[in-house]
Design a protein around this motif. Structure first.
Motif, PDB file in Angstrom:
ATOM      1  N   ASP A  68       1.202  -1.253   0.181  1.00  0.00           N
ATOM      2  CA  ASP A  68      -0.471  -0.278  -0.421  1.00  0.00           C
ATOM      3  C   ASP A  68       0.728   1.046  -0.310  1.00  0.00           C
ATOM      4  O   ASP A  68       0.988   2.746   0.048  1.00  0.00           O
ATOM      5  CB  ASP A  68      -0.668  -0.035   1.161  1.00  0.00           C
ATOM      6  N   HIS A  69       2.090   1.324   0.495  1.00  0.00           N
ATOM      7  CA  HIS A  69       3.546   2.039   0.319  1.00  0.00           C
ATOM      8  C   HIS A  69       4.036   3.067  -1.204  1.00  0.00           C
ATOM      9  O   HIS A  69       4.225   1.948  -1.756  1.00  0.00           O
ATOM     10  CB  HIS A  69       3.958   2.131   1.701  1.00  0.00           C
ATOM     11  N   TYR A  70       3.832   4.153  -1.792  1.00  0.00           N
ATOM     12  CA  TYR A  70       4.802   3.979  -2.647  1.00  0.00           C
ATOM     13  C   TYR A  70       6.477   5.003  -1.694  1.00  0.00           C
ATOM     14  O   TYR A  70       6.381   5.854  -0.644  1.00  0.00           O
ATOM     15  CB  TYR A  70       3.951   5.707  -2.862  1.00  0.00           C
ATOM     16  N   GLU A  71       7.586   4.756  -2.916  1.00  0.00           N
ATOM     17  CA  GLU A  71       8.053   5.524  -1.848  1.00  0.00           C
ATOM     18  C   GLU A  71       9.495   6.178  -3.469  1.00  0.00           C
ATOM     19  O   GLU A  71       8.585   5.622  -4.818  1.00  0.00           O
ATOM     20  CB  GLU A  71       8.960   4.189  -1.274  1.00  0.00           C
ATOM     21  N   LEU A  72      10.838   6.182  -3.823  1.00  0.00           N
ATOM     22  CA  LEU A  72      10.614   6.737  -4.439  1.00  0.00           C
ATOM     23  C   LEU A  72      11.839   5.402  -5.239  1.00  0.00           C
ATOM     24  O   LEU A  72      11.923   5.079  -4.956  1.00  0.00           O
ATOM     25  CB  LEU A  72      11.796   7.805  -4.055  1.00  0.00           C
ATOM     26  N   GLY A  73      11.612   5.645  -6.419  1.00  0.00           N
ATOM     27  CA  GLY A  73      11.856   4.950  -7.915  1.00  0.00           C
ATOM     28  C   GLY A  73      13.251   5.024  -8.002  1.00  0.00           C
ATOM     29  O   GLY A  73      14.307   6.480  -8.128  1.00  0.00           O
ATOM     30  N   LEU A  74      13.767   4.056  -9.094  1.00  0.00           N
ATOM     31  CA  LEU A  74      15.755   3.912  -9.802  1.00  0.00           C
ATOM     32  C   LEU A  74      15.651   5.120 -10.259  1.00  0.00           C
ATOM     33  O   LEU A  74      16.920   5.206 -10.729  1.00  0.00           O
ATOM     34  CB  LEU A  74      15.250   2.657 -10.016  1.00  0.00           C
ATOM     35  N   ALA A  75      14.672   5.887 -10.774  1.00  0.00           N
ATOM     36  CA  ALA A  75      14.900   6.624 -11.855  1.00  0.00           C
ATOM     37  C   ALA A  75      15.592   7.460 -11.855  1.00  0.00           C
ATOM     38  O   ALA A  75      16.343   8.676 -12.524  1.00  0.00           O
ATOM     39  CB  ALA A  75      13.353   6.051 -12.941  1.00  0.00           C
ATOM     40  N   LEU A  76      15.117   8.359 -10.016  1.00  0.00           N
ATOM     41  CA  LEU A  76      15.726   9.076  -9.894  1.00  0.00           C
ATOM     42  C   LEU A  76      16.931   9.507  -9.701  1.00  0.00           C
ATOM     43  O   LEU A  76      18.304   9.683  -9.405  1.00  0.00           O
ATOM     44  CB  LEU A  76      15.434   9.840  -8.508  1.00  0.00           C
ATOM     45  N   LEU A  77      17.344   7.677  -8.846  1.00  0.00           N
ATOM     46  CA  LEU A  77      18.859   7.565  -8.574  1.00  0.00           C
ATOM     47  C   LEU A  77      19.939   7.996  -9.792  1.00  0.00           C
ATOM     48  O   LEU A  77      21.041   8.362  -9.945  1.00  0.00           O
ATOM     49  CB  LEU A  77      19.487   6.243  -7.664  1.00  0.00           C
ATOM     50  N   THR A  78      19.161   7.425 -11.192  1.00  0.00           N
ATOM     51  CA  THR A  78      19.915   6.830 -11.872  1.00  0.00           C
ATOM     52  C   THR A  78      20.387   9.266 -12.415  1.00  0.00           C
ATOM     53  O   THR A  78      21.382   9.342 -12.939  1.00  0.00           O
ATOM     54  CB  THR A  78      19.625   6.759 -13.455  1.00  0.00           C
ATOM     55  N   PHE A  79      19.562   9.747 -12.449  1.00  0.00           N
ATOM     56  CA  PHE A  79      19.624  11.020 -12.952  1.00  0.00           C
ATOM     57  C   PHE A  79      20.270  11.628 -11.765  1.00  0.00           C
ATOM     58  O   PHE A  79      20.941  12.243 -12.203  1.00  0.00           O
ATOM     59  CB  PHE A  79      18.083  11.926 -13.187  1.00  0.00           C
ATOM     60  N   GLY A  80      20.201  11.710 -10.477  1.00  0.00           N
ATOM     61  CA  GLY A  80      21.323  11.673  -9.486  1.00  0.00           C
ATOM     62  C   GLY A  80      22.261  11.417  -9.730  1.00  0.00           C
ATOM     63  O   GLY A  80      23.342  12.925  -9.485  1.00  0.00           O
TER      64      GLY A  80
END
Length: 251
Positions: free
Chosen positions: A55-67
């Motif tokens: 039921d929970h959302y969290e940050l995805g790996l795409a943001l890690l790539t961009f960062g």
């Protein structure tokens, strides 16, 4: 400003303070309709910017790539600039730094020559990976499978009088470049211009940038290239070491 983009940014900002959030928690914090928040969240999941676990959302790996890309690119510019300035003094030619951006090379730093006759480039310029010594350094030292995929989809367009537009000829050129450890170009991106380039390697030994010395063709005769290559290699290795590379490099 686009309201949808702003609302999406507000949703992502929630995760600066919260590692995991349910849909009701996001709705409460954003004070938006549940259906709107749900659609935004699902779109971000599809794009990889969020991921859902139960039921929970969290940050995805795409943001890690961009960062990681942003951090790496900023580090390269910061580390490279003083080395580029010394290389310019040693060669008295312009020095360029490029990184890969999709199927293009992006010029992110330049130290201009003091010579009155010079080659036009600027920070922010883009060029295809197959044309010019500096962009081609990224292609030549790319992972071989990735390079093969690029060559399959690339359309080779003539830009200047010596731009390579035949894929078999380009493959042979890339093999030669990789074997000798550097690239050389004459009138590939701009007529009567020349450049010599080498890759910059990261801690994994991958080519993450290209470093070149560029100028008019008449100042890049074989003896000039032979003089420039060791200086260029030394500069690229110095930058690579700062990025964590521990190997011996190319050649």
């Amino acid at each position: 400003m686009n309201k949808t983009v702003l609302k999406t940014k507000e949703l992502l900002d929630l995760f600066l303070d919260c590692e995991r959030l349910t849909l009701p928690e996001m709705v409460e914090r954003l004070r938006m309709p549940k259906t709107s928040v749900y659609r935004m969240a699902q779109s971000l999941v599809a794009l990889g910017f969020l991921q859902k676990r139960g039921d929970h959302y969290e940050l995805g790996l795409a943001l890690l790539t961009f960062g990681s890309l942003v951090a790496e690119r900023l580090d390269i510019r910061r580390v490279a600039l003083p080395v580029m300035e010394r290389l310019k003094e040693a060669t008295n030619e312009a020095v360029n730094l490029v990184i890969r951006d999709g199927d293009e090379a992006l010029y992110i730093e330049k130290v201009e020559t003091s010579e009155p006759v010079r080659v036009y480039t600027k920070v922010g310029r883009r060029a295809p990976l197959y044309a010019g010594a500096c962009p081609r350094a990224l292609l030549a030292f790319m992972d071989e499978k990735e390079q093969a995929r690029y060559l399959e989809r690339a359309k080779l367009v003539k830009i200047a009088k010596n731009t390579v537009t035949d894929k078999q000829a380009l493959r042979r050129q890339l093999e030669e470049d990789r074997e000798r450890g550097y690239t050389v170009s004459y009138s590939e991106l701009e007529n009567y211009s020349a450049a010599v380039a080498v890759p910059i390697l990261n801690h994994e030994g991958a080519a993450v940038a290209g470093l070149s010395v560029a100028g008019p063709e008449q100042r890049f005769l074989p003896d000039d290239v032979a003089r420039i290559v060791p200086l260029l290699r030394q500069a690229a290795m110095e930058i690579s070491r700062e990025l964590g590379f521990q190997g011996k490099g190319w050649k």
